[in-house]
Design a protein around this motif. Sequence first.
Motif, PDB file in Angstrom:
ATOM      1  N   GLU A   1      92.714  18.117  -4.926  1.00 23.24           N
ATOM      2  CA  GLU A   1      91.925  18.900  -3.976  1.00 23.24           C
ATOM      3  C   GLU A   1      90.760  18.063  -3.477  1.00 23.24           C
ATOM      4  OE1 GLU A   1      90.158  22.329  -5.909  1.00 23.24           O
ATOM      5  OE2 GLU A   1      89.906  21.207  -7.755  1.00 23.24           O
TER       6      GLU A   1
ATOM      7  N   ILE B   1      86.882  18.102  -2.584  1.00 20.71           N
ATOM      8  CA  ILE B   1      85.720  18.905  -2.953  1.00 20.71           C
ATOM      9  C   ILE B   1      84.481  18.322  -2.279  1.00 20.71           C
ATOM     10  CG2 ILE B   1      86.663  19.697  -5.159  1.00 20.71           C
ATOM     11  CD1 ILE B   1      84.865  17.557  -6.495  1.00 20.71           C
TER      12      ILE B   1
ATOM     13  N   SER C   1      80.954  17.369  -2.717  1.00 19.64           N
ATOM     14  CA  SER C   1      80.042  17.121  -3.832  1.00 19.64           C
ATOM     15  C   SER C   1      78.594  17.412  -3.441  1.00 19.64           C
ATOM     16  CB  SER C   1      80.174  15.686  -4.330  1.00 19.64           C
ATOM     17  OG  SER C   1      79.859  14.782  -3.293  1.00 19.64           O
TER      18      SER C   1
ATOM     19  N   TRP D   1      82.379  14.228   0.617  1.00 17.72           N
ATOM     20  CA  TRP D   1      83.614  14.755   0.044  1.00 17.72           C
ATOM     21  C   TRP D   1      84.210  13.784  -0.957  1.00 17.72           C
ATOM     22  CZ3 TRP D   1      85.472  19.592   1.062  1.00 17.72           C
ATOM     23  CH2 TRP D   1      84.820  20.286   2.063  1.00 17.72           C
TER      24      TRP D   1
ATOM     25  N   ARG E   1      89.488  15.250  -6.029  1.00 15.64           N
ATOM     26  CA  ARG E   1      89.610  15.561  -7.460  1.00 15.64           C
ATOM     27  C   ARG E   1      91.097  15.706  -7.758  1.00 15.64           C
ATOM     28  NH1 ARG E   1      86.672  20.675  -9.038  1.00 15.64           N
ATOM     29  NH2 ARG E   1      84.879  19.287  -9.107  1.00 15.64           N
TER      30      ARG E   1
ATOM     31  N   GLU F   1      87.551  12.249 -10.345  1.00 14.66           N
ATOM     32  CA  GLU F   1      87.053  12.398  -8.974  1.00 14.66           C
ATOM     33  C   GLU F   1      86.759  11.019  -8.416  1.00 14.66           C
ATOM     34  OE1 GLU F   1      83.615  14.904  -9.147  1.00 14.66           O
ATOM     35  OE2 GLU F   1      84.798  16.689  -9.633  1.00 14.66           O
TER      36      GLU F   1
END
Length: 135
Positions: free
Chosen positions: A47, A49, A51, A56, A59, A71
Motif C-alpha cells: 500500500e 501511505i 507519512s 508518500w 509499505r 516501508e
Amino acid sequence: MKGVWCLQSNRNYNTYTYQNGAPQDALGEVPVVLSDFLAVPYLLRAEAIESEPGRWLIRVAYPELPGCTVESAVVEDALMELERRRIEIIVGLVEQDKQPPVPRPPLAVSDPLWAAHDLGLSERVAQLLSPPPKQ
C-alpha cells in the motif's frame, strides 16, 4: 527432537514438494527443514501511505509472518528489504527452536540459497542453507 517439524503428508497439495515419494516417519508425516520453511509462499500486502503531508511511502508486508513489514520511498527497495527480513525472521525462529508460520505448503520450485546470496544476507544464513560437504 530439537529443530524437527513435520507436515501432514495426507493433504493433496499440487505444489507441495513432498507429496509424492518423500520419506515419511512412522506417523506418515514428512520432516520439514529450513529450506522448506523458506519456500513457503506468504501473502504480500502492499500500500501507499502518506507519512507526512505530500510525502508518500510504499509499505509492503507479509501479514502472515509477524513483524515482517517494510516501508520505503522506492517499491523495489521495499520488496528486496521485505524478502531479506522474511528470510531473517524464519531463520531466527528456527534457530530459537520455534516453528515459523506455515499457512500453505512450500513451493515445489524454490531456491532459498540463491535468494539469500542475492540479497546479501550474512554468511551465517547462507551456511545454514548450504548442504553439508560430501566426505
